[in-house]
Design an enzyme around this catalytic site. Structure first.
Site, PDB file in Angstrom:
ATOM      1  N   MET A 273       0.786  -1.147   0.040  1.00  0.00           N
ATOM      2  CA  MET A 273       0.013  -0.015   0.035  1.00  0.00           C
ATOM      3  C   MET A 273       0.885   1.128  -0.084  1.00  0.00           C
ATOM      4  O   MET A 273       1.691   1.259   0.901  1.00  0.00           O
ATOM      5  CB  MET A 273      -1.029   0.079   1.331  1.00  0.00           C
ATOM      6  CG  MET A 273      -1.746   1.137   1.272  1.00  0.00           C
ATOM      7  SD  MET A 273      -3.029   1.136  -0.208  1.00  0.00           S
ATOM      8  CE  MET A 273      -2.910   2.911  -0.417  1.00  0.00           C
ATOM      9  N   GLU A 308       5.046   0.875  -5.634  1.00  0.00           N
ATOM     10  CA  GLU A 308       4.374   1.657  -4.504  1.00  0.00           C
ATOM     11  C   GLU A 308       5.103   3.023  -4.524  1.00  0.00           C
ATOM     12  O   GLU A 308       4.244   3.931  -4.383  1.00  0.00           O
ATOM     13  CB  GLU A 308       4.543   0.738  -3.198  1.00  0.00           C
ATOM     14  CG  GLU A 308       3.795  -0.400  -3.180  1.00  0.00           C
ATOM     15  CD  GLU A 308       2.599  -0.558  -3.456  1.00  0.00           C
ATOM     16  OE1 GLU A 308       1.666   0.406  -3.523  1.00  0.00           O
ATOM     17  OE2 GLU A 308       1.978  -1.665  -4.099  1.00  0.00           O
TER      18      GLU A 308
HETATM   19  N1  PHE Z   1      -3.076   0.565  -3.778  1.00  0.00           N
HETATM   20  C1  PHE Z   1      -2.413  -0.989  -3.725  1.00  0.00           C
HETATM   21  C2  PHE Z   1      -1.587  -0.979  -4.691  1.00  0.00           C
HETATM   22  O1  PHE Z   1      -0.695  -0.504  -4.864  1.00  0.00           O
HETATM   23  C3  PHE Z   1      -3.387  -1.838  -3.521  1.00  0.00           C
HETATM   24  C4  PHE Z   1      -4.191  -1.894  -2.337  1.00  0.00           C
HETATM   25  C5  PHE Z   1      -5.555  -1.917  -2.488  1.00  0.00           C
HETATM   26  C6  PHE Z   1      -3.816  -2.380  -1.151  1.00  0.00           C
HETATM   27  C7  PHE Z   1      -6.316  -1.997  -1.402  1.00  0.00           C
HETATM   28  C8  PHE Z   1      -4.510  -2.196   0.100  1.00  0.00           C
HETATM   29  C9  PHE Z   1      -5.858  -1.917   0.095  1.00  0.00           C
HETATM   30  O2  PHE Z   1      -1.787  -1.688  -5.717  1.00  0.00           O
HETATM   31 ZN    ZN Z   2      -0.933   0.156  -7.001  1.00  0.00          ZN
END
Ligand code: PHE
Ligand code: ZN
Length: 882
Positions: A273, A308
């Site tokens: 995340m 990330e």
């Molecule tokens: N946004 C994160 C990614 O880099 C994925 C994610 C979504 C993590 C929801 C936790 C909750 O793809």
């Molecule tokens: Zn992402």
């Protein structure tokens, strides 16, 4: 306060979007951390949209409301209403300050959304997960991505129990409190949506490095993990530095805070995340060491660390207006991550890997009842839309745009996109608009790709006119049946192509009516339903190489002869298309075996591979991929009434035929040569030789298992690292002899304290083909290390079984379907996100042969009829049943 009646889960629609009636300019959070009960005070500086007159409504779930005050005055019970989801407050004005105090229960939070405990209660640490809608589990807030605020966060906790306190932003102060407590404060000057908030508190160690950005900022990079894991963080730290440099060089993007923290946890629903300044990672994508990490996993760590980090611009500085735009950040960031990985490793191998993933995960999703556009039109639970379609197909759409604009044009477009949308919550229209405008071109026709589901088909048919020395290539597109109403207009489909002479040379391309030739490769964008290209000066019938590099995410329909495919497999300098020709030929060879059809595909495939096998100039890794036929899931996509058991057997027979053609002696000899060079080095050549040696061992297993098993036993014993050890373990486990059980027992003991290594032990066994799998999985559920509380463990045993073992899961007696629905019930009560993801294993049940179809349907219908399913699982099951 009055209670409102609880609503049934509503459907959220893109077309209903309204800008927020209330925004939060800044938020001050004060968090008193404790494992069982944490208290959060939030002070919100409110802004009202003068064009709207809605009352102030804040999201909040699983919150115990302790007190509430508006502009410094405690509110009477009459002045607000809370229904368990939404808090409605009377009397707020533009400029008002709202203060709430709530209590949450981290240790009781098994859904791993909001504030939760990772690890045992005596020693574990606290952390948050907010995307997509977890912030409402921490405090009352307009929890939607188009509300951007600056954050000031103060954490307080017992110093002995929580020595490390982290939140996103720059640290601005810390100190002692009475009673052995301490505090720390963080200020994030960049306005951000609530889904990017994060905090971490507990006993963690760190690895640090100083970094200076291209524009001169001194940044402290810190990776945090528990004491037993900190020694495995070095690779990720190096990868982070590579990613930061790459984003500076390729996109001109610099990091923008004084610190960048990354934290590893074993308890995480997803991969990782991108919280602003405080990324949180599933340990599986951060920790790496040769003894417990395979080559593939090393590459995943590098890719996810980069992914990330790249979100800091594609996602954080420029975020999404609403969750329908999710691919705006995810598709774009996957594309950026893929380009980075291609630069760090081998570009053609990376392309093969990405397209194989697309075909294994996204094509089936797009062909079944869970199909949805890259920009969905509606959802009831947003967590169900973190899909291969939004991520992987979304990345393919960005790749098409990048290809269309060329490297310089794409960079110009991205510069404008970032500049214009910095600090904003943007849409896909903003993205296409900026890319187009910077290049004086209209890219809005590409929006059609974002709005329809299903994989389009591209039909290609060639005709050679010897008298006129002309070759006519007719291209046509048609939308799949489930594409939806918008699919009536044709899509722009970039087709990168070349023509080959029968001796394997590429021909110069001269289109009729064009003055000069454009070299031997070009991109034609098919914009109509049909289009004919006429190439002149073509003496003899050529072999077309189409969609080179997989220039568009479509299914190609082209009537190649086996000899034509063999020619491309032997000669195409486009590494991806060379592999692709081999895959097509292998799929045809498979049909030879299945239907008893008598064309020459099987011989052509084996013959071409035998020649490449003997060719010293071949790259080991590419050869390994060429020697691998399409997987069982992909083969099932080509069938009408799917019998996964039969597909498994036929694919085994196909591999046996290839192996026999190559010869057990030759396989073993080549294997031994590679085995003699075994090491744990991570350079491309070493990885390639491990990849090939694994494939050779598997082929030997297919044609002479009595020779493969002793080699595998020795390899298991002598392996210098996990790549070789795990490859050998898989062969031994499939052999189902005493050596197999001995190796499994040895591995279990050797890695007893290493969760990530144990996950692989579960996964290897969950992949045993056929009837052996289910009893094995049920036995493994009783292992002391198995728990439904840990998503990685659930994924490694149950996820692998139901989603990566078709012949094991789709038993003819339907026992595994009932097994899955039982587990889904238990899991849903603990962690709805994980349950919903597991349930997608039922996707595609309609295409099973009648016996299995009826059994699957009965199991799914029984599950659908149960009371109290979560919104997550309820939506998936409802959609699957259709
Ligand atoms: N946004 C994160 C990614 O880099 C994925 C994610 C979504 C993590 C929801 C936790 C909750 O793809
Ligand atoms: Zn992402």
């Amino acid at each position: 306060m009055h209670a409102l009646p609880q609503q049934a889960s509503p459907v959220i629609r893109l077309r209903d979007y309204q800008p927020p009636a209330w925004r939060v300019e800044s938020i001050e959070l004060e968090v008193e951390l404790d494992i069982d009960a944490s208290e959060i005070v939030a002070r919100l500086q409110l802004r009202r949209d003068p064009a709207q007159s809605l009352p102030l409504r804040l999201d909040g779930e699983n919150l115990q409301l302790l007190s509430i005050a508006l502009d410094g005055r405690a509110l009477d019970a009459e002045a607000y209403r809370y229904d368990g989801c939404v808090l409605e407050i009377d009397g707020a004005r533009d400029g008002s300050m709202l203060e709430t105090r709530v209590r949450v229960r981290p240790a009781a939070n098994t859904a791993l959304e909001g504030l939760y405990l990772s690890g045992p209660r005596e020693s574990g640490f606290l952390l948050t997960q907010c995307e997509a809608e977890g912030f409402r589990h921490i405090t009352f807030f307009p929890d939607r991505p188009d509300v951007l605020s600056t954050y000031t966060v103060t954490l307080r906790a017992d110093r002995a129990r929580f020595p490390v306190l982290l939140a996103g932003g720059n640290p601005t102060g810390a100190g002692e409190l009475e009673g052995g407590r301490h505090w720390a404060r963080f200020v994030d000057p960049h306005p951000k949506p609530s889904y990017l908030f994060a905090l971490v508190a507990g006993r963690l160690e760190h690895l640090a490095r100083d970094y200076r950005t291209a524009d001169g900022r001194a940044v402290q990079l810190k990776i945090w993990a528990e004491a037993d894991a900190i020694g495995r963080c070095g690779y990720a730290l190096d990868a982070l530095e590579r990613a930061m440099r790459w984003d500076e060089q390729r996109y001109g993007r610099n990091y923008d805070l004084d610190v960048f923290h990354v934290v590893a946890t074993h308890d995480f629903n997803m991969g990782a995340m991108e919280n602003k300044g405080l990324n949180i990672f599933n340990a599986k994508y951060l920790l790496a060491d040769p003894d417990s990490t395979t080559d593939d996993e090393y590459r995943h760590v590098e890719a996810v660390v980069a992914h990330e980090y790249f979100h800091n611009w594609s996602g954080n500085r420029v975020t999404c207006r609403d969750w329908f735009q999710l691919s705006l950040k995810e598709g774009l960031t996957v594309f950026r991550e893929q380009s980075f990985s291609a630069d760090m490793n081998s570009a053609p191998l990376k392309r093969i890997e990405d397209v194989a993933l697309l075909r294994r995960a996204q094509f089936p999703e797009d062909a079944g009842p869970l199909a949805h556009p890259v920009r969905p039109a509606q959802y009831s639970e947003i967590n169900n839309f973190y899909t291969a379609t939004v991520y992987e197909k979304g990345a393919e759409l960005v790749r098409m745009l990048a290809g269309r604009l060329g490297a310089d044009g794409f960079r110009r477009g991205m510069d404008l996109y970032f500049e214009r949308n910095d600090g904003r919550a943007a849409t896909l229209e903003d993205f296409l608009g900026a890319l187009g405008e910077a290049n004086g071109t209209d890219l809005l026709p590409y929006l059609a790709w974002y709005g329809q589901s299903g994989t389009p088909r591209l039909r290609a048919q060639g005709h050679h006119d010897a008298a006129r020395r002309e070759y006519t290539l007719k291209l046509g597109q048609h939308a799949p049946g489930n594409a939806g109403p918008s699919a009536r207009t044709p899509l722009p489909i970039p087709v990168k192509l070349a023509l080959f002479a029968s001796d394997g040379r590429m021909l110069p391309l001269q289109l009729a009516g064009e003055a000069t030739d454009a070299g031997s490769e070009r991109v034609v964008v098919l914009e109509q339903a049909e289009q004919a290209l006429v190439f002149t000066g073509v003496e003899a019938p050529p072999v077309p190489s189409l969609l080179r590099g997989f220039s568009a995410p479509v299914i190609l329909e082209c009537d190649y002869t086996p000899a034509e495919l063999a020619l491309l497999l032997a000669h195409d300098p486009d590494g991806f298309n060379r592999w692709e020709a081999g895959q097509l030929l292998a799929a045809r060879a498979y049909e030879n075996l299945r239907d008893g059809s008598t064309d020459t595909s099987l011989q052509a495939w084996c013959g071409a591979l035998a020649r490449l096998f003997a060719d010293d100039g071949m790259d080991d890794a590419l050869l390994a991929d060429l020697l691998t036929p399409p997987g069982e899931i992909e083969l099932a996509e080509r069938e009408g009434a799917v019998d996964p058991g039969r597909i498994h057997q036929l694919r085994q027979a196909l591999q046996r035929t290839l192996a026999e053609r190559l010869g057990a002696d030759a396989l073993e000899q080549r294997y031994r040569t590679l085995a003699a060079r075994r090491s744990i080095a991570l350079d491309a050549a070493s990885q390639a030789s491990r990849r090939l040696s694994r494939r050779l061992l598997e082929l030997l297993e297919a044609c002479a298992s009595e020779r493969a098993l002793p080699l595998a036993a020795a390899q298991y014993r002598d392996a210098p690292g996990m790549t070789d050890r795990l490859a050998a373990l898989a062969v031994l486990a499939r052999g189902q002899a005493d050596e197999g059980e001995r190796a499994l027992a040895d591995y279990r003991q050797r890695y007893a304290g290493n969760a990530l290594a144990l996950d692989k032990w579960f996964a290897v066994q969950a992949q045993l083909p056929g009837l052996a799998a289910l009893p094995r999985v049920m036995r493994l559920e009783k292992d002391a290390a198995f728990t439904l509380h840990n998503p990685n463990r659930v994924q490694s045993l149950l996820g692998t079984f139901v989603r990566a073992n078709p012949s094991g899961f789709h038993r003819a007696d339907g026992a595994a379907y009932r097994f899955l629905t039982e587990r889904l019930g238990e899991l849903d009560a603990l962690n709805p996100q994980v349950a919903a993801r597991l349930a997608t294993a039922f996707n595609g049940w309609q295409r099973l042969e009648p016996g299995r179809r009826a059994l699957a349907q009965a199991a799914i219908a029984e599950l659908a009829g149960r009371a109290g399913l979560s919104r997550n699982l309820g939506e998936i099951i409802g959609n699957v049943l259709n």
